[in-house]
Motif scaffolding. Structure first.
Motif, PDB file in Angstrom:
ATOM      1  N   UNK A  50     -12.252  12.037 104.628  1.00  0.00           N
ATOM      2  CA  UNK A  50     -12.122  12.717 105.916  1.00  0.00           C
ATOM      3  C   UNK A  50     -12.270  14.225 105.783  1.00  0.00           C
ATOM      4  N   UNK A  51     -11.863  14.780 104.646  1.00  0.00           N
ATOM      5  CA  UNK A  51     -12.033  16.219 104.439  1.00  0.00           C
ATOM      6  C   UNK A  51     -13.513  16.590 104.411  1.00  0.00           C
ATOM      7  N   UNK A  52     -14.320  15.748 103.772  1.00  0.00           N
ATOM      8  CA  UNK A  52     -15.755  16.014 103.727  1.00  0.00           C
ATOM      9  C   UNK A  52     -16.395  15.823 105.101  1.00  0.00           C
ATOM     10  N   UNK A  53     -15.866  14.878 105.863  1.00  0.00           N
ATOM     11  CA  UNK A  53     -16.378  14.693 107.217  1.00  0.00           C
ATOM     12  C   UNK A  53     -16.086  15.930 108.058  1.00  0.00           C
ATOM     13  N   UNK A  54     -14.884  16.496 107.891  1.00  0.00           N
ATOM     14  CA  UNK A  54     -14.545  17.727 108.608  1.00  0.00           C
ATOM     15  C   UNK A  54     -15.508  18.855 108.238  1.00  0.00           C
ATOM     16  N   UNK A  55     -15.833  18.963 106.952  1.00  0.00           N
ATOM     17  CA  UNK A  55     -16.779  19.984 106.514  1.00  0.00           C
ATOM     18  C   UNK A  55     -18.154  19.746 107.137  1.00  0.00           C
ATOM     19  N   UNK A  56     -18.546  18.475 107.172  1.00  0.00           N
ATOM     20  CA  UNK A  56     -19.849  18.134 107.747  1.00  0.00           C
ATOM     21  C   UNK A  56     -19.903  18.494 109.226  1.00  0.00           C
TER      22      UNK A  56
END
Length: 235
Positions: free
Chosen positions: A142-148
């Protein structure tokens, strides 16, 4: 977001903002997404034109085929981007019940995971950024999704701005062509500006073509479509 992520995002945003053409901007979005988000190995930027879905750019031939196969199947994450979802992910598109027709085609292409994000400008979608991976459950962090999603926000603003700039440049070019075509009509048929414009409008109507297309043809060929030998435009 840590300092490194913030710095990387700022760097990619600056690269996107620096471009003034749609193609170069899309290339920066694709390269930046794969570099910044990580995990993805393929990416596409798509949009709609006159109710048709089109690929503005892709990181690879396989990515372009992934998008086109969704258009042909009439389903897939890219199409969902222009329906209601602002973003979505799938850990395994080959088993995802949302896309029973596209899933098998994705499997043939060797794709398993997907992350799609709308590219928004002023809260309106201007395109979609879709990331693909060849392994299952890649976009689960989810952290990477937020970055995306943060990256997609900058990308949408940048894409919208360059489309406006390019549209203005096209508009200026069109006005110049129309003015030159009017000048040719003025000289050849001894018309006033209003009469020259009327001729262009009539040619546009009778040929079902845009006025600027007619004007560009006149400027390019120095010939007037549908002109009688008497030297007057055909009625």
């Amino acid at each position: 977001m840590d300092t490194t992520d913030a710095g990387d995002l700022a760097r990619h945003a600056e690269l996107i903002d620096h471009e003034t053409g749609v193609r170069d901007t899309v290339d920066q979005i694709l390269a930046g997404a794969i570099d910044y988000v990580g995990d993805a190995v393929h990416a596409t930027v798509t949009t709609t034109r006159e109710r048709h879905h089109v690929v503005l750019g892709s990181s690879s031939a396989l990515a372009a085929e992934a998008a086109r196969s969704q258009f042909e199947a009439g389903q897939g994450p890219v199409l969902d981007a222009f329906a209601e979802d602002t973003w979505l992910r799938s850990g395994d598109v080959t088993l995802d019940p949302r896309w029973p027709r596209w899933g098998p085609r994705a499997a043939e292409l060797g794709l398993r995971s997907v992350l799609m994000m709308q590219l928004l400008a002023h809260r309106r979608p201007v395109g979609a950024l879709t990331l693909y991976a060849e392994e299952a459950d890649v976009f689960a962090d989810l952290n990477k999704i937020d970055l995306a999603l943060l990256f997609a926000g900058h990308a949408g603003t940048g894409l919208s701005a360059t489309r406006v700039i390019e549209g203005l440049e096209i508009a200026v070019s069109s006005r110049q062509a129309i003015g030159m075509a009017q000048g040719i009509l003025l000289e050849r048929f001894n018309l006033d500006p209003a009469g020259a414009w009327s001729v262009l409008r009539r040619l546009s109507t009778t040929s079902n073509r845009k006025v600027n297309d007619i004007a560009e043809e006149i400027v390019r060929t120095r010939k007037i479509p549908e002109i009688r030998a008497s030297g007057r435009p055909a009625p």
